[in-house]
Scaffold this motif. Structure first.
Motif, PDB file in Angstrom:
ATOM      1  N   MET A   1      35.804  39.455  30.502  1.00  0.00           N
ATOM      2  CA  MET A   1      35.762  41.003  30.804  1.00  0.00           C
ATOM      3  C   MET A   1      34.676  41.527  31.015  1.00  0.00           C
ATOM      4  O   MET A   1      34.103  42.007  30.394  1.00  0.00           O
ATOM      5  CB  MET A   1      37.472  41.868  30.280  1.00  0.00           C
ATOM      6  CG  MET A   1      37.359  43.301  30.347  1.00  0.00           C
ATOM      7  SD  MET A   1      38.873  44.093  29.031  1.00  0.00           S
ATOM      8  CE  MET A   1      40.278  43.308  29.429  1.00  0.00           C
ATOM      9  N   SER A   2      34.549  42.685  31.876  1.00  0.00           N
ATOM     10  CA  SER A   2      33.052  43.657  32.540  1.00  0.00           C
ATOM     11  C   SER A   2      33.151  44.483  31.101  1.00  0.00           C
ATOM     12  O   SER A   2      33.781  45.296  30.757  1.00  0.00           O
ATOM     13  CB  SER A   2      33.184  43.559  33.518  1.00  0.00           C
ATOM     14  OG  SER A   2      34.105  44.674  33.966  1.00  0.00           O
ATOM     15  N   SER A   3      32.014  45.538  30.786  1.00  0.00           N
ATOM     16  CA  SER A   3      31.771  46.353  30.516  1.00  0.00           C
ATOM     17  C   SER A   3      32.518  47.406  30.992  1.00  0.00           C
ATOM     18  O   SER A   3      33.189  48.798  30.204  1.00  0.00           O
ATOM     19  CB  SER A   3      30.125  46.674  29.527  1.00  0.00           C
ATOM     20  OG  SER A   3      29.521  46.831  31.337  1.00  0.00           O
ATOM     21  N   ARG A   4      32.933  47.709  32.487  1.00  0.00           N
ATOM     22  CA  ARG A   4      33.489  48.800  32.642  1.00  0.00           C
ATOM     23  C   ARG A   4      34.643  48.768  32.568  1.00  0.00           C
ATOM     24  O   ARG A   4      35.575  50.110  32.029  1.00  0.00           O
ATOM     25  CB  ARG A   4      32.977  48.724  33.825  1.00  0.00           C
ATOM     26  CG  ARG A   4      33.798  50.020  34.862  1.00  0.00           C
ATOM     27  CD  ARG A   4      33.632  50.294  36.135  1.00  0.00           C
ATOM     28  NE  ARG A   4      33.855  51.714  36.974  1.00  0.00           N
ATOM     29  CZ  ARG A   4      33.631  52.143  37.271  1.00  0.00           C
ATOM     30  NH1 ARG A   4      31.913  52.129  36.562  1.00  0.00           N
ATOM     31  NH2 ARG A   4      34.627  52.929  37.937  1.00  0.00           N
ATOM     32  N   GLU A   5      35.018  47.618  32.923  1.00  0.00           N
ATOM     33  CA  GLU A   5      37.222  47.074  32.009  1.00  0.00           C
ATOM     34  C   GLU A   5      37.179  47.586  30.566  1.00  0.00           C
ATOM     35  O   GLU A   5      38.102  47.869  30.452  1.00  0.00           O
ATOM     36  CB  GLU A   5      37.351  45.616  32.805  1.00  0.00           C
ATOM     37  CG  GLU A   5      37.521  45.754  33.950  1.00  0.00           C
ATOM     38  CD  GLU A   5      37.461  44.721  34.664  1.00  0.00           C
ATOM     39  OE1 GLU A   5      37.341  44.179  33.688  1.00  0.00           O
ATOM     40  OE2 GLU A   5      38.541  44.403  35.374  1.00  0.00           O
ATOM     41  N   LYS A   6      36.987  47.186  30.174  1.00  0.00           N
ATOM     42  CA  LYS A   6      35.884  47.525  28.289  1.00  0.00           C
ATOM     43  C   LYS A   6      36.206  48.542  27.954  1.00  0.00           C
ATOM     44  O   LYS A   6      36.605  49.472  27.152  1.00  0.00           O
ATOM     45  CB  LYS A   6      35.743  46.739  28.313  1.00  0.00           C
ATOM     46  CG  LYS A   6      35.552  44.947  27.366  1.00  0.00           C
ATOM     47  CD  LYS A   6      34.119  44.455  26.822  1.00  0.00           C
ATOM     48  CE  LYS A   6      34.219  43.336  26.369  1.00  0.00           C
ATOM     49  NZ  LYS A   6      33.435  42.951  25.789  1.00  0.00           N
ATOM     50  N   THR A   7      35.708  49.265  28.825  1.00  0.00           N
ATOM     51  CA  THR A   7      35.121  51.257  28.723  1.00  0.00           C
ATOM     52  C   THR A   7      36.941  51.703  29.123  1.00  0.00           C
ATOM     53  O   THR A   7      37.096  52.384  28.798  1.00  0.00           O
ATOM     54  CB  THR A   7      34.155  51.860  29.464  1.00  0.00           C
ATOM     55  OG1 THR A   7      33.164  51.040  29.301  1.00  0.00           O
ATOM     56  CG2 THR A   7      33.203  52.845  29.142  1.00  0.00           C
ATOM     57  N   VAL A   8      37.067  51.444  30.221  1.00  0.00           N
ATOM     58  CA  VAL A   8      38.210  51.994  30.606  1.00  0.00           C
ATOM     59  C   VAL A   8      39.545  51.744  30.041  1.00  0.00           C
ATOM     60  O   VAL A   8      40.987  52.470  29.348  1.00  0.00           O
ATOM     61  CB  VAL A   8      38.390  51.472  32.217  1.00  0.00           C
ATOM     62  CG1 VAL A   8      39.845  52.197  32.339  1.00  0.00           C
ATOM     63  CG2 VAL A   8      37.763  52.647  33.432  1.00  0.00           C
ATOM     64  N   LEU A   9      39.947  50.452  29.104  1.00  0.00           N
ATOM     65  CA  LEU A   9      40.547  50.122  28.292  1.00  0.00           C
ATOM     66  C   LEU A   9      40.638  50.300  26.903  1.00  0.00           C
ATOM     67  O   LEU A   9      41.057  51.621  26.201  1.00  0.00           O
ATOM     68  CB  LEU A   9      40.315  48.788  28.159  1.00  0.00           C
ATOM     69  CG  LEU A   9      41.310  48.667  26.848  1.00  0.00           C
ATOM     70  CD1 LEU A   9      43.276  47.885  27.905  1.00  0.00           C
ATOM     71  CD2 LEU A   9      41.036  46.695  26.769  1.00  0.00           C
ATOM     72  N   LEU A  10      39.564  51.438  26.443  1.00  0.00           N
ATOM     73  CA  LEU A  10      39.347  51.745  24.661  1.00  0.00           C
ATOM     74  C   LEU A  10      39.228  53.392  26.063  1.00  0.00           C
ATOM     75  O   LEU A  10      40.023  54.156  24.874  1.00  0.00           O
ATOM     76  CB  LEU A  10      37.441  51.830  24.684  1.00  0.00           C
ATOM     77  CG  LEU A  10      37.406  52.754  23.698  1.00  0.00           C
ATOM     78  CD1 LEU A  10      38.176  51.745  22.482  1.00  0.00           C
ATOM     79  CD2 LEU A  10      35.580  52.452  23.176  1.00  0.00           C
ATOM     80  N   ALA A  11      38.993  54.058  26.824  1.00  0.00           N
ATOM     81  CA  ALA A  11      39.389  55.212  27.038  1.00  0.00           C
ATOM     82  C   ALA A  11      40.678  55.469  27.049  1.00  0.00           C
ATOM     83  O   ALA A  11      41.578  56.238  26.976  1.00  0.00           O
ATOM     84  CB  ALA A  11      38.355  55.790  28.691  1.00  0.00           C
ATOM     85  N   LEU A  12      41.617  54.252  27.807  1.00  0.00           N
ATOM     86  CA  LEU A  12      43.210  54.389  27.650  1.00  0.00           C
ATOM     87  C   LEU A  12      43.559  54.665  26.824  1.00  0.00           C
ATOM     88  O   LEU A  12      44.493  55.491  26.101  1.00  0.00           O
ATOM     89  CB  LEU A  12      43.766  53.784  28.664  1.00  0.00           C
ATOM     90  CG  LEU A  12      43.470  53.752  29.902  1.00  0.00           C
ATOM     91  CD1 LEU A  12      43.565  52.439  30.708  1.00  0.00           C
ATOM     92  CD2 LEU A  12      44.136  54.635  31.349  1.00  0.00           C
ATOM     93  N   THR A  13      43.305  53.829  25.577  1.00  0.00           N
ATOM     94  CA  THR A  13      43.708  53.520  24.074  1.00  0.00           C
ATOM     95  C   THR A  13      43.546  55.153  23.783  1.00  0.00           C
ATOM     96  O   THR A  13      44.684  55.328  22.592  1.00  0.00           O
ATOM     97  CB  THR A  13      42.368  52.682  23.670  1.00  0.00           C
ATOM     98  OG1 THR A  13      42.665  50.801  24.447  1.00  0.00           O
ATOM     99  CG2 THR A  13      43.325  51.824  22.082  1.00  0.00           C
ATOM    100  N   VAL A  14      42.071  55.113  23.701  1.00  0.00           N
ATOM    101  CA  VAL A  14      41.751  56.534  23.003  1.00  0.00           C
ATOM    102  C   VAL A  14      43.121  57.629  23.127  1.00  0.00           C
ATOM    103  O   VAL A  14      43.926  58.456  22.812  1.00  0.00           O
ATOM    104  CB  VAL A  14      40.305  57.209  23.377  1.00  0.00           C
ATOM    105  CG1 VAL A  14      40.175  58.991  22.360  1.00  0.00           C
ATOM    106  CG2 VAL A  14      40.300  56.210  21.904  1.00  0.00           C
ATOM    107  N   MET A  15      43.458  57.751  24.485  1.00  0.00           N
ATOM    108  CA  MET A  15      43.838  58.977  25.206  1.00  0.00           C
ATOM    109  C   MET A  15      45.811  58.324  24.580  1.00  0.00           C
ATOM    110  O   MET A  15      46.336  59.857  24.746  1.00  0.00           O
ATOM    111  CB  MET A  15      44.111  58.795  26.640  1.00  0.00           C
ATOM    112  CG  MET A  15      43.261  59.104  27.362  1.00  0.00           C
ATOM    113  SD  MET A  15      42.786  60.148  28.667  1.00  0.00           S
ATOM    114  CE  MET A  15      42.856  57.517  29.763  1.00  0.00           C
TER     115      MET A  15
END
Length: 140
Positions: A1-15
């Motif tokens: 998983m790329s760092s961009r995908e991790k960032t998006v996943l983290l943002a979705l989790t926070v939301m």
């Protein structure tokens, strides 16, 4: 998983977590309001006849008004404001002048409210409601 995908996943989790938290806060507020309304409604019954008494629009507190069907904090505030501006209600039909009270809501309310000093109000006043909500109990 790329760092961009991790960032998006983290943002979705926070939301998601923020949304869930907001939802829980709203539910807690509804539960508190339901408990408050239940306490107010308990005082609306005559111990001898178990008949629901009519609430005097000219003496009702905000909490008492909110206990009526279809009346929330906004419309209760409008009723109190109308009462203060016009020196009280002269008839139940004046409720129709309140923004948010249309024909359907008025038909629900007209049998539950009254105007005047007929001694028909048995609900606790605002001070008593505040005491009940704070857990101090109603005055005897």
């Amino acid at each position: 998983m790329s760092s961009r995908e991790k960032t998006v996943l983290l943002a979705l989790t926070v939301m998601f977590l923020l949304g869930a938290g907001i939802s829980l806060l709203k539910r807690a507020r509804v539960w508190r309001q339901a408990e408050r309304t239940q306490l107010v409604i308990q005082g609306a019954f005559d111990a001898e006849s178990s008949d629901l008494r009519r609430l005097d629009l000219n003496r009702a507190s905000r909490y008492q008004l909110e206990a009526l069907p279809g009346i929330g904090p906004v419309i209760a505030s409008r009723i109190i404001q109308y009462r203060q501006q016009h020196g009280g209600f002269r008839s139940v039909t004046e409720l129709r002048r309140i923004s948010g009270i249309g024909p359907k809501r008025f038909n629900l309310l007209k049998e539950l409210v009254s105007v005047g000093s007929g001694g028909d109000e048995v609900l606790p006043n605002q001070t008593e409601c505040d005491s009940i909500i704070k857990g101090k109990g109603a005055k005897d």
